[in-house]
Design an enzyme around this catalytic site. Structure first.
Site, PDB file in Angstrom:
ATOM      1  N   SER A  14       0.836  -1.217   0.000  1.00 17.43           N
ATOM      2  CA  SER A  14       0.000   0.000   0.000  1.00 17.43           C
ATOM      3  C   SER A  14       0.867   1.261   0.000  1.00 17.43           C
ATOM      4  O   SER A  14       0.487   2.287  -0.576  1.00 17.43           O
ATOM      5  CB  SER A  14      -0.990   0.010   1.174  1.00 17.43           C
ATOM      6  OG  SER A  14      -0.315   0.166   2.394  1.00 17.43           O
ATOM      7  N   ASN A  15       2.048   1.181   0.622  1.00 20.80           N
ATOM      8  CA  ASN A  15       2.943   2.348   0.576  1.00 20.80           C
ATOM      9  C   ASN A  15       3.506   2.551  -0.831  1.00 20.80           C
ATOM     10  O   ASN A  15       3.656   3.683  -1.284  1.00 20.80           O
ATOM     11  CB  ASN A  15       4.071   2.202   1.606  1.00 20.80           C
ATOM     12  CG  ASN A  15       3.618   2.578   3.002  1.00 20.80           C
ATOM     13  OD1 ASN A  15       3.494   3.763   3.330  1.00 20.80           O
ATOM     14  ND2 ASN A  15       3.326   1.582   3.828  1.00 20.80           N
ATOM     15  N   MET A  80      10.226  -7.318   5.133  1.00 21.21           N
ATOM     16  CA  MET A  80      10.218  -7.955   6.451  1.00 21.21           C
ATOM     17  C   MET A  80      11.505  -8.700   6.801  1.00 21.21           C
ATOM     18  O   MET A  80      11.507  -9.547   7.686  1.00 21.21           O
ATOM     19  CB  MET A  80       9.013  -8.910   6.562  1.00 21.21           C
ATOM     20  CG  MET A  80       7.671  -8.241   6.319  1.00 21.21           C
ATOM     21  SD  MET A  80       7.428  -6.737   7.288  1.00 21.21           S
ATOM     22  CE  MET A  80       6.981  -7.469   8.854  1.00 21.21           C
ATOM     23  N   ARG A  81      12.598  -8.397   6.134  1.00 19.69           N
ATOM     24  CA  ARG A  81      13.876  -9.035   6.466  1.00 19.69           C
ATOM     25  C   ARG A  81      14.891  -7.966   6.837  1.00 19.69           C
ATOM     26  O   ARG A  81      14.834  -6.842   6.340  1.00 19.69           O
ATOM     27  CB  ARG A  81      14.404  -9.834   5.265  1.00 19.69           C
ATOM     28  CG  ARG A  81      13.465 -10.904   4.778  1.00 19.69           C
ATOM     29  CD  ARG A  81      13.189 -11.970   5.806  1.00 19.69           C
ATOM     30  NE  ARG A  81      14.373 -12.733   6.154  1.00 19.69           N
ATOM     31  CZ  ARG A  81      14.678 -13.933   5.641  1.00 19.69           C
ATOM     32  NH1 ARG A  81      13.867 -14.491   4.758  1.00 19.69           N
ATOM     33  NH2 ARG A  81      15.766 -14.558   6.003  1.00 19.69           N
ATOM     34  N   LEU A  82      15.799  -8.333   7.737  1.00 13.79           N
ATOM     35  CA  LEU A  82      16.872  -7.411   8.110  1.00 13.79           C
ATOM     36  C   LEU A  82      17.941  -7.452   7.021  1.00 13.79           C
ATOM     37  O   LEU A  82      18.362  -8.537   6.611  1.00 13.79           O
ATOM     38  CB  LEU A  82      17.466  -7.850   9.461  1.00 13.79           C
ATOM     39  CG  LEU A  82      18.467  -6.929  10.127  1.00 13.79           C
ATOM     40  CD1 LEU A  82      17.822  -5.584  10.483  1.00 13.79           C
ATOM     41  CD2 LEU A  82      19.028  -7.580  11.381  1.00 13.79           C
ATOM     42  N   ASN A  98      13.380   3.703   5.572  1.00 13.38           N
ATOM     43  CA  ASN A  98      12.352   2.738   5.989  1.00 13.38           C
ATOM     44  C   ASN A  98      11.224   3.481   6.686  1.00 13.38           C
ATOM     45  O   ASN A  98      11.417   4.598   7.197  1.00 13.38           O
ATOM     46  CB  ASN A  98      12.971   1.726   6.958  1.00 13.38           C
ATOM     47  CG  ASN A  98      12.006   0.632   7.359  1.00 13.38           C
ATOM     48  OD1 ASN A  98      11.188   0.169   6.540  1.00 13.38           O
ATOM     49  ND2 ASN A  98      12.049   0.204   8.606  1.00 13.38           N
ATOM     50  N   HIS A 100       8.332   2.856   9.759  1.00 18.05           N
ATOM     51  CA  HIS A 100       8.041   1.946  10.873  1.00 18.05           C
ATOM     52  C   HIS A 100       6.826   2.463  11.646  1.00 18.05           C
ATOM     53  O   HIS A 100       6.749   3.658  11.947  1.00 18.05           O
ATOM     54  CB  HIS A 100       9.269   1.851  11.793  1.00 18.05           C
ATOM     55  CG  HIS A 100       9.095   0.855  12.888  1.00 18.05           C
ATOM     56  ND1 HIS A 100       9.189  -0.503  12.679  1.00 18.05           N
ATOM     57  CD2 HIS A 100       8.798   1.012  14.205  1.00 18.05           C
ATOM     58  CE1 HIS A 100       8.969  -1.133  13.820  1.00 18.05           C
ATOM     59  NE2 HIS A 100       8.731  -0.241  14.763  1.00 18.05           N
TER      60      HIS A 100
END
Ligand code: GRF
Length: 180
Positions: A14-15, A80-82, A98, A100
């Site tokens: 959505s972003n 969803m991963r670092l 990012n 958050h």
């Protein structure tokens, strides 16, 4: 002036959609999740979309794509991963951003909305920040806060936060690109 940004995502996108709707030039989208709706959004908009489930391979390929497309900013939008230390160190500082769903440094990591509710926080919000090698820890660029109402559920709070994200992330990306 055209500025190329690239988007990394794992989910709904959505972003990403909000960025496209706000006339931000997205030159490619990458996901680690083949079922990410964000990949479909990209394809519908004729934006090149790639998927690698192996994270090492994904990072290697993204570094190549960044050069190929002359990317100015790498945007994480629900990725969803670092990112590995190697990957982050291969790019200039302040190259990755990012979003958050909390007022960092509060409630880092997964389930930030649930964490705020369980903590009975009066306020929570959205943070746009640069990415460094640690999780949700890079320098903060912008924050917007909202009051958590007694009637809020995790779902309603998520919706209210996403409404803020969609506006704040696009505005922040634009102002970074103008300065660059
Ligand atoms: C957003 O809520 C963002 O705060 C978090 O992941 C979510 C991605 O949402 N980092 P979407 O995929 O852009 O809808």
């Amino acid at each position: 002036m055209k500025h190329n940004i690239a988007v990394l995502l794992s989910g709904n996108g959505s972003n990403l959609k909000a960025m496209i709707d706000n006339s931000i030039d997205v030159c490619f989208v990458v996901s680690n999740n083949p079922n990410a709706l964000g990949l479909k959004i990209a394809k519908n908009e004729n934006i090149p979309a790639y998927c690698w489930q192996n994270i090492l391979e994904l990072e290697e390929e993204v570094l190549k794509l960044i050069l190929k497309y002359d990317v100015k900013l790498l945007v994480l939008a629900g990725y969803m991963r670092l990112l590995s230390k190697n990957f982050v160190n291969s790019l200039p500082s302040k190259f990755i951003v990012n979003v958050h769903p909390s007022l960092l440094p509060k409630y880092k990591g997964m389930n930030a909305i649930k964490q705020a509710m369980e903590d009975s926080a009066e306020f929570t919000g959205v943070t746009i920040h640069y990415v460094d090698k640690d999780m949700d820890s890079g320098s903060i660029i912008k924050q917007n806060s909202i009051k958590i109402n007694s009637v809020d559920t995790a779902e309603s709070l998520k919706d209210r936060l996403q409404e803020i994200e969609h506006r704040l992330y696009s505005d922040t990306i634009k102002s970074i690109l103008i300065k660059n």
